[in-house]
Motif scaffolding. Structure first.
Motif, PDB file in Angstrom:
ATOM      1  N   GLY A 142       0.839  -1.183   0.000  1.00  0.00           N
ATOM      2  CA  GLY A 142       0.000   0.000   0.000  1.00  0.00           C
ATOM      3  C   GLY A 142       0.876   1.235   0.000  1.00  0.00           C
ATOM      4  N   ASP A 143       0.381   2.290  -0.651  1.00  0.00           N
ATOM      5  CA  ASP A 143       1.159   3.515  -0.678  1.00  0.00           C
ATOM      6  C   ASP A 143       0.298   4.644  -1.209  1.00  0.00           C
ATOM      7  OD1 ASP A 143       3.350   5.193  -0.369  1.00  0.00           O
ATOM      8  OD2 ASP A 143       4.690   3.921  -1.539  1.00  0.00           O
ATOM      9  N   ALA A 144       0.717   5.857  -0.914  1.00  0.00           N
ATOM     10  CA  ALA A 144       0.125   7.052  -1.514  1.00  0.00           C
ATOM     11  C   ALA A 144       0.891   7.326  -2.804  1.00  0.00           C
ATOM     12  CB  ALA A 144       0.243   8.233  -0.558  1.00  0.00           C
ATOM     13  N   LEU A 145       0.217   7.985  -3.745  1.00  0.00           N
ATOM     14  CA  LEU A 145       0.824   8.255  -5.036  1.00  0.00           C
ATOM     15  C   LEU A 145       1.155   9.732  -5.190  1.00  0.00           C
ATOM     16  CD1 LEU A 145      -1.592   6.124  -7.242  1.00  0.00           C
ATOM     17  CD2 LEU A 145       0.690   5.503  -6.429  1.00  0.00           C
ATOM     18  N   HIS A 146       2.145  10.018  -6.034  1.00  0.00           N
ATOM     19  CA  HIS A 146       2.435  11.395  -6.417  1.00  0.00           C
ATOM     20  C   HIS A 146       1.293  11.906  -7.278  1.00  0.00           C
ATOM     21  CE1 HIS A 146       6.522  12.336  -5.077  1.00  0.00           C
ATOM     22  NE2 HIS A 146       6.755  11.042  -5.194  1.00  0.00           N
ATOM     23  N   GLU A 147       1.278  13.199  -7.539  1.00  0.00           N
ATOM     24  CA  GLU A 147       0.231  13.821  -8.341  1.00  0.00           C
ATOM     25  C   GLU A 147       0.184  13.234  -9.751  1.00  0.00           C
ATOM     26  OE1 GLU A 147       0.216  18.069  -8.140  1.00  0.00           O
ATOM     27  OE2 GLU A 147       0.475  18.060  -5.974  1.00  0.00           O
ATOM     28  N   PRO A 148      -1.001  13.247 -10.384  1.00  0.00           N
ATOM     29  CA  PRO A 148      -1.148  12.649 -11.719  1.00  0.00           C
ATOM     30  C   PRO A 148      -0.194  13.207 -12.758  1.00  0.00           C
ATOM     31  CG  PRO A 148      -3.297  13.228 -10.816  1.00  0.00           C
ATOM     32  CD  PRO A 148      -2.267  13.776  -9.878  1.00  0.00           C
ATOM     33  N   GLU A 149       0.203  14.464 -12.632  1.00  0.00           N
ATOM     34  CA  GLU A 149       1.110  15.062 -13.608  1.00  0.00           C
ATOM     35  C   GLU A 149       2.457  14.346 -13.669  1.00  0.00           C
ATOM     36  OE1 GLU A 149      -0.071  17.406 -10.879  1.00  0.00           O
ATOM     37  OE2 GLU A 149      -1.881  17.141 -12.054  1.00  0.00           O
TER      38      GLU A 149
END
Length: 116
Positions: A47-54
């Motif tokens: 599990g992890d958080a993602l960087h911004e879509p850009e």
């Protein structure tokens, strides 16, 4: 059974940046409740958080396999993070997903458990 849990929300990154300490703590409490329930009945495999879509790059189909900037789909909702969990039943996975912050649309999908 393994399940992929995807967390999406309109304007996720801007909303998080605007969130005050109380809002962030409420979200972290929800993540902790989710994690505790999953670990009680099964396990969190990743599990992890993602960087911004850009920051995404997408490899497109076709013989050249062109790479484009941005996520694979144009959508208002932004994928903010994911979990890969192992729980006995789909109902358990859905019960756990309901513990995540209420701002998110949560997709819970069983995996085929293909060994790679």
């Amino acid at each position: 059974m393994r399940f992929l849990v995807l967390l999406t929300e309109p304007d996720h990154f801007a909303r998080w940046d605007r969130a005050d300490e109380a809002e962030r703590e409420r979200a972290f409490a929800a993540y902790r409740a989710f994690s505790a329930m999953v670990r009680e009945r099964g396990s969190i495999l990743a599990g992890d958080a993602l960087h911004e879509p850009e920051t995404a790059r997408t490899v497109r189909p076709g013989p050249e396999r062109a790479v484009t900037d941005g996520p694979y789909a144009e959508t208002v909702e932004q994928l903010g993070g994911f979990y890969l969990i192992d729980l006995p039943t789909f109902d358990d996975a859905l019960e756990a997903a309901r513990l995540l912050p209420p701002e998110y649309t949560i997709e819970v999908r069983p995996t085929l458990e293909v060994e790679v």
